[in-house]
Design an enzyme around this catalytic site. Structure first.
Site, mmCIF file in Angstrom:
data_model
loop_
_atom_site.group_PDB
_atom_site.id
_atom_site.type_symbol
_atom_site.label_atom_id
_atom_site.label_comp_id
_atom_site.label_asym_id
_atom_site.label_seq_id
_atom_site.Cartn_x
_atom_site.Cartn_y
_atom_site.Cartn_z
ATOM 1 N N PHE A 122 -61.383 136.030 62.929
ATOM 2 C CA PHE A 122 -61.778 135.382 61.577
ATOM 3 C C PHE A 122 -60.724 134.188 61.168
ATOM 4 O O PHE A 122 -61.181 133.637 60.259
ATOM 5 C CB PHE A 122 -61.443 136.710 60.463
ATOM 6 C CG PHE A 122 -60.195 136.542 60.132
ATOM 7 C CD1 PHE A 122 -59.138 137.445 60.766
ATOM 8 C CD2 PHE A 122 -59.807 136.261 58.877
ATOM 9 C CE1 PHE A 122 -57.725 137.736 60.286
ATOM 10 C CE2 PHE A 122 -58.346 136.514 58.352
ATOM 11 C CZ PHE A 122 -57.501 137.181 59.129
ATOM 12 N N LYS A 123 -59.517 133.990 61.779
ATOM 13 C CA LYS A 123 -58.706 133.021 61.406
ATOM 14 C C LYS A 123 -59.547 131.656 61.582
ATOM 15 O O LYS A 123 -59.189 130.592 61.022
ATOM 16 C CB LYS A 123 -57.502 133.010 62.370
ATOM 17 C CG LYS A 123 -56.613 134.274 62.134
ATOM 18 C CD LYS A 123 -55.328 134.124 62.377
ATOM 19 C CE LYS A 123 -54.543 135.241 62.022
ATOM 20 N NZ LYS A 123 -54.727 136.672 62.653
ATOM 21 N N ASP A 124 -60.653 131.447 62.244
ATOM 22 C CA ASP A 124 -61.521 130.365 62.474
ATOM 23 C C ASP A 124 -62.041 130.070 61.026
ATOM 24 O O ASP A 124 -62.281 128.741 60.699
ATOM 25 C CB ASP A 124 -62.585 130.400 63.568
ATOM 26 C CG ASP A 124 -62.017 130.489 64.809
ATOM 27 O OD1 ASP A 124 -60.954 129.869 65.131
ATOM 28 O OD2 ASP A 124 -62.698 131.311 65.835
#
Ligand SMILES: *Cc1c(COP(=O)(O)O)cnc(C)c1O
Length: 480
Positions: A122-124
């Site tokens: 999810f960091k993207d």
């Protein structure tokens, strides 16, 4: 919109604009930046936002926080970031790209897919925007930045994929030599972009982290070589994450009269902090379910009012490694709101934390007010995660990764009738093959573009644990 520090002097605020805080880390007083007030979303706006695409919704949310980038430019940056090309490659066999699709497991229980970006975590969602914002602002200012970081996995790869090929940005990313999985190494080291430098140090993650701290504490070097960071306290990362709470809310409901609960696998408290802010803006979030693994410093706080950060020796290496955190860097943002936004209270509490101690709010009115903020919490063990991965697979036909399994485990315990529960997916199972094999006896599928990446040529400099060697490496490449 102006930003202030959680430790700032409110009688003499030195507030800043969005682009002024974008490239920096901590405020000069050691605090974290937050907006002066949370912009409110009216009912009419919510009704209107319900039908928006991800990119349009991101623009609507971000416009409330960013007023020093011309609207047309901000719109272009957002449109360039949230595209099918960036966010829809990973999902196997999914034709319709919705950036963050909601997948129902059964009525009232869903998973919000946030891991379809280039590094499968999810960091993207935030980091890709950060890359475009950095490039834009650096160009306007005629400046350059050299991002220095240490990683044991997710953050480093998300940062590299966000910054690759960006003008004005170089990334120097330290990782522990031979200690990441073959897949993680391949993800980072196979990047051939000229502005990305992978440095593998012959040591542990903590050694790499210490080098980064030592270099950043050399103020002359830091200024001369424009050393910056993209760690999880960066405000732009938090604000970008607010968007998917709105998107997930709309996907889970028919009307804006309903309430939704979100379950969030947590480490540094960045993801769930964005949920807290979405709720403060007026999004009808009924519950924020905070889930930790065996590293339960946050769960302990929400249950007891005691915040006791652990040392490295007390930090467990678990099967959900991206949550192996003993000190939650974004937690200070929430506590600032909890104590009525009084920076003197935050200063007092973090004087204890920064001295290696803890604090206890259990007997204060602040702790009594905690339920108003909608938080509940729980945690999982390795055995719980294995069981949850099996349940998800056998009962719902869905393979979840170890971090998402932690969120799902706690969600199942804390859900209530009549309120849909949305679990935030934080990574794809392909990133954590070993544990999936342990749970299910089979390997997770890998997105097409990532098959065989272990065989690609790698670009990495291996070094001893030496601050000077890293400094010299940076000097050489910045001056080249
Ligand atoms: C970073 C990360 C987390 C923790 O998120 P925080 O914002 O630090 O709370 C959870 N799961 C995965 C897979 C991550 O990469």
């Amino acid at each position: 919109m102006r930003y202030l520090s959680t430790r700032g002097d409110s009688r003499n605020p030195s507030s800043k604009t969005f682009t002024e805080i974008l490239l920096g880390g901590l405020a000069p007083d050691g605090g974290l930046y937050l907006p002066e007030t949370y912009p409110q979303v009216s009912r009419a706006e919510l009704d209107q936002w319900r039908g928006l695409s991800y990119a349009d919704l991101a623009y609507a949310v971000l416009s409330k926080y960013i007023d020093d980038i011309p609207p047309a430019d901000l719109k272009a940056l957002v449109d360039k970031t949230y595209t099918a090309e960036v966010y829809c490659n990973a999902r196997i066999g999914d034709d319709a790209c919705d950036i963050t699709p909601l997948r129902w497991l059964e009525p009232g229980l869903g998973i919000l897919e946030l891991s379809n970006g280039p590094t499968l975590a999810f960091k993207d969602m935030a980091m890709q925007l950060l890359g475009n914002l950095f490039e834009y602002v650096l160009e306007k200012k005629g400046e350059q930045i050299n991002i220095l970081g240490a990683t044991s996995g997710d953050t480093g790869s998300a940062a590299e994929y966000a910054m690759r090929g960006k003008h004005g940005v170089r990334v120097f990313m330290l990782s522990p030599h031979g200690r990441m999985s073959a897949f993680q190494r391949a993800q980072m080291y196979s990047l051939q972009d000229e502005n990305i430098y992978n440095i593998a140090v012959r040591g542990m993650f903590d050694d790499a982290q210490d080098i980064v701290k030592a270099v950043s504490n050399d103020h002359a070097f830091k200024a001369k070589y424009k050393i910056g960071a993209v760690n999880s306290i960066n405000w732009a990362r938090v604000v970008a994450q607010i968007v998917y709470y709105f998107k997930g809310y709309f996907a889970a409901t028919q009307s804006n009269d309903e309430q939704v609960a979100f379950a969030v696998p947590s480490g540094n408290f960045g993801n769930i902090c964005a949920g807290h802010i979405a709720r403060m803006m007026g999004l009808p979030i009924g519950k924020l379910v905070m889930a930790t693994n065996e590293n339960d410093v946050l769960d302990e706080f929400f249950r007891t009012g005691v915040y006791r950060p652990r040392g490295t020796a007390e930090t467990h290496a678990t099967s959900s490694p991206s949550m192996d955190i003993s000190k939650a860097s974004n937690f200070e943002r929430f506590v600032f709101d909890l104590v009525g936004r009084d920076p003197s209270v935050v200063r007092e509490l973090w004087a204890k934390v920064d001295a290696g101690g803890s604090f206890d709010l259990s007997a204060t009115p602040f702790f009594a007010a905690l339920p108003q903020f909608g938080f509940v919490s729980g945690k999982s063990t390795h055995a719980d995660r294995l069981a949850t991965i099996r349940t998800a697979y056998e009962k719902y036909g869905v393979m979840v990764d170890t971090h998402t399994a932690d969120g799902l485990k706690v969600a199942l315990e804390l859900r209530s009738v009549g309120m849909p529960m949305v679990v935030l997916e934080t990574a794809l199972p392909a990133k954590f093959e070993e544990t999936i094999v342990e749970a299910l006896g089979r390997t997770p599928e890998r997105p097409a573009g990532l098959q065989g990446i272990e065989n690609l040529p790698q670009r990495v400099e291996v070094m001893d644990v030496s601050v000077d060697a890293v400094k010299q490496f940076i000097e050489r490449h910045v001056n080249a």
